[in-house]
Design an enzyme around this catalytic site. Structure first.
Site, mmCIF file in Angstrom:
data_model
loop_
_atom_site.group_PDB
_atom_site.id
_atom_site.type_symbol
_atom_site.label_atom_id
_atom_site.label_comp_id
_atom_site.label_asym_id
_atom_site.label_seq_id
_atom_site.Cartn_x
_atom_site.Cartn_y
_atom_site.Cartn_z
ATOM 1 N N ASP A 235 32.662 7.995 -92.549
ATOM 2 C CA ASP A 235 32.296 9.414 -92.614
ATOM 3 C C ASP A 235 31.865 9.768 -94.035
ATOM 4 O OD1 ASP A 235 32.050 12.154 -92.440
ATOM 5 O OD2 ASP A 235 34.209 12.537 -92.365
ATOM 6 N N ASP A 359 24.449 -5.484 -110.012
ATOM 7 C CA ASP A 359 25.402 -6.428 -109.450
ATOM 8 C C ASP A 359 25.054 -7.818 -109.975
ATOM 9 O OD1 ASP A 359 27.538 -7.397 -107.941
ATOM 10 O OD2 ASP A 359 27.085 -6.075 -106.261
#
Length: 656
Positions: A235, A359
């Protein structure tokens, strides 16, 4: 030299535009940490003489604003020092893989710090707190001997939880141990998340860690994806709220990084959780993600953390397919090379001003050992590469493209020469480097590292062993569990005189809880089966493919935990205590287990306390649990909770 002449020197070095703000601060004397460089004494105040010139330079003057100090040191740095600053390498370990060891290799580290001028590193040591503090102090001692004495920023992957995957998460050695972030999402309590962040902040700083490569704010939209436990669920509104609380706790406040804080690098911008089939983008075969028109929902998950002024953002790995931004198709490159996602969306529309740290390994070549390993030649750590979409560029060209896209720092590399050469050829300007160096230096001053980067090893164990912190972490392990089924009101079980048959649980834990452990379920009063979500190993030759769960989510004949459940439930009521490291399919479990008790990281004692009624499970599912693999295969990877007729919807859980 008089204080006034020192002040004149500082203001002159900073430039006339800043002269109006150059009034000497009345700030209190900070603790000064010195090992090899001398001190400067002025009117009873002490400063570090990091450049060793015998006079107080503006960057050495703790009375000045961190921005002024950062601007000053950037003007003093050589090109090589600036390029080194843009690298975020790994602290080398003695005989370890990817830095994993019991101690640092100081000889190797010296070459990185002195010769390559790297000043940011991830630590992968997982040792006793006092030992880790001493080891990190040796890193800072080495840095102090360099020309400008620039302190080292030490980062870490999450280390307060249960899952350990080399290159993604650390062991919880000496720190408080909490559920994975999905467990916090099950409780939906921002205040608790902030409290956890505050405790982790104290623990990190006590051992000399300054940057958390967390939290993951990826939406868990593809149930087969192996990194879902590190998220706050599916959510976006909840992820945003809890992400903001996490950042506020770690950084020491909701208005940005504070002196006693820890930089948070929120990740992965953006869409990492939407990987078809759940194949992770650390791997060549998982280099694409599909958002299915849901980009804005994935972006919305980051809003709370951005509002709390997270110090850093880490772009994702996968190439986003079929995505348009401002009416233009997204370039088919990884987000670390995508100017539309970084300069356009993140810095432009969302207003982010901090560090964008790539990353790991996005500038490295993905050779055959990376793209097509075999059983006889599996992928080695040194073959890890994630240069998705720019495989045809040279390493130097990847650096340039990353900087042009908006990157400030490159993770998992210390290969400085290609970038130095690119600047020398005019492919990227030194002024562009200065922008990123400024962003990287600023937090070092905000955290006080230029004044004292050292920690007290003798205090580390005390800071990390506070009884109230441990008690809260243990309580959270218990309350974050989700009771999905309690047929016949089996729970709570009164332990007195009860015999139990176990699978996947230590007999010592059950005995300590007052139960008698038997070897045959026919002799028991009830049984406990501890399990994890079912999985397959589909890519065993890939480094991460051999370490992460992939494939099916449903239990089948021959699975050890399923066979144990069938055996036990044929004789006695059985509790299935399942770690939902991925959203399990429990359809053929319901008729066999009297109790289904889910967790997101809990030790045996925590599970037993809920079973025996000594604690209550208060969690609700932070994502749905699908009904079948057919439903999983039909759902869209970029859409939250969209499988047909889920067995348990998001929010399910028996609480009361």
């Amino acid at each position: 030299m008089t204080p006034n002449s020192l002040r004149t020197k500082a203001c002159t070095a900073l430039g006339l535009a800043l002269a109006a703000s150059c009034a000497v601060s009345a700030a209190a004397q900070p603790e000064i940490g010195l090992r090899s460089k001398p001190a400067i004494e002025i009117d009873g105040r002490t400063f570090r003489d990091l450049d060793g010139d015998g006079t107080l330079s503006p960057f050495e003057d703790w009375r000045l604003d961190p921005h002024q100090r950062a601007e000053d040191i950037v003007t003093r740095m050589t090109l090589a020092e600036k390029v080194g600053t843009l690298m975020h390498s790994t602290l080398p370990g003695v005989g370890g893989t990817l830095g994993r060891s019991d101690s640092y290799d100081l000889e190797a580290l010296g070459k990185l710090v002195r010769d390559k001028h790297v000043t940011s590193f991830i630590t992968r040591l997982s040792i006793a707190p006092a030992d880790l503090a001493r080891a990190n102090n040796t890193v800072q001692e080495l840095a102090e001997t360099t020309r400008l004495g620039i302190p080292i920023t030490i980062s870490t992957d999450p280390r307060n939880h249960f899952q350990y995957v080399l290159g993604a998460a650390e062991n919880a050695n000496g720190v408080t141990q909490w559920p994975e972030l999905l467990g916090f999402a099950a409780l939906r309590d921002p205040a608790l998340v902030r409290q956890f962040g505050d405790i982790a902040r104290k623990e990190y700083r006590a051992v000399g860690i300054h940057m958390a490569l967390s939290p993951q704010l990826d939406l868990l939209t593809e149930p087969r994806w192996p990194r879902g436990t590190g998220t706050f669920g599916s959510d976006p509104a909840l992820v945003s709220e809890l992400g903001g609380a996490y950042v506020a706790g770690l950084q020491g406040g909701s208005a940005g990084l504070q002196p006693g804080g820890v930089m948070t690098v929120v990740k992965h911008w953006v869409g990492y959780g939407a990987q078809p089939e759940g194949f992770d983008a650390h791997n060549y075969y998982g280099r694409f993600a599909r958002l299915d028109g849901q980009l804005e929902r994935h972006v919305a998950a980051f809003r709370g953390a951005l509002d709390a002024k997270a110090a850093g953002v880490m772009p994702a790995y996968p190439i986003l397919t079929d995505v348009a931004l401002d009416g233009k198709a997204l370039e088919a490159v990884g987000p670390g090379f995508n100017r539309q996602l970084l300069e356009g969306l993140l810095r432009g529309r969302e207003g982010f001003e901090g560090i964008i740290l790539s990353d790991w390994a996005i500038t490295r070549d993905c050779a055959v050992g990376c793209s097509a390993p075999t059983p006889s030649a599996p992928q080695l750590p040194q073959e890890i590469a994630t240069s998705w979409g720019v495989e045809g560029l040279s390493v130097g060209q990847r650096y340039v493209k990353g900087l042009q896209a908006g990157l400030d720092q490159f993770g998992g590399t210390d290969e400085v020469q290609p970038l130095i050469d690119a600047v020398s050829r005019g492919e990227v300007s030194e002024a562009r480097l200065d922008q990123s160096v400024m962003r990287i230096m600023l937090p070092k001053f905000q955290l006080g590292l230029f004044d004292n980067p050292y920690v007290a090893p003798e205090q580390a164990a005390q800071t990390l062993g506070v009884a109230d912190d441990i008690a809260l972490a243990r309580r959270t392990q218990r309350e974050a569990q989700v009771l999905l089924q309690n047929r016949g009101s089996l729970l709570p079980v009164a332990p007195a005189g009860k015999k139990v048959w176990l699978f996947g649980m230590a007999p010592e834990a059950a005995k300590a809880a007052g139960l008698t452990v038997v070897d045959d379920p026919k002799l028991a009063d009830f049984a406990i089966v501890r399990a994890e979500t079912a999985s397959e190993m589909l890519h065993p030759d890939h480094f991460f493919g051999s370490r992460q769960k992939e494939g099916r989510l449903d239990f089948r004949d021959g699975d050890p935990a399923f066979e144990a459940l069938k055996r036990a439930s044929a004789s006695v009521p059985t509790v299935l205590a399942i770690f939902l490291d991925r959203p399990a399919i429990l359809t053929n479990i319901q008729d066999k287990a009297a109790v289904i008790l889910a967790n997101f990281g809990a030790d045996d004692a925590a599970v037993l306390d809920v079973i025996l009624g000594k604690a209550s499970a208060k969690g609700r599912l932070p994502m749905e649990l699908p009904r079948s693999m057919e439903a999983v295969e039909a759902q869209k990877p970029g859409v939250s909770d969209d499988s047909a007729d889920p067995l348990y919807p998001r929010g399910a859980g028996i609480v009361g």
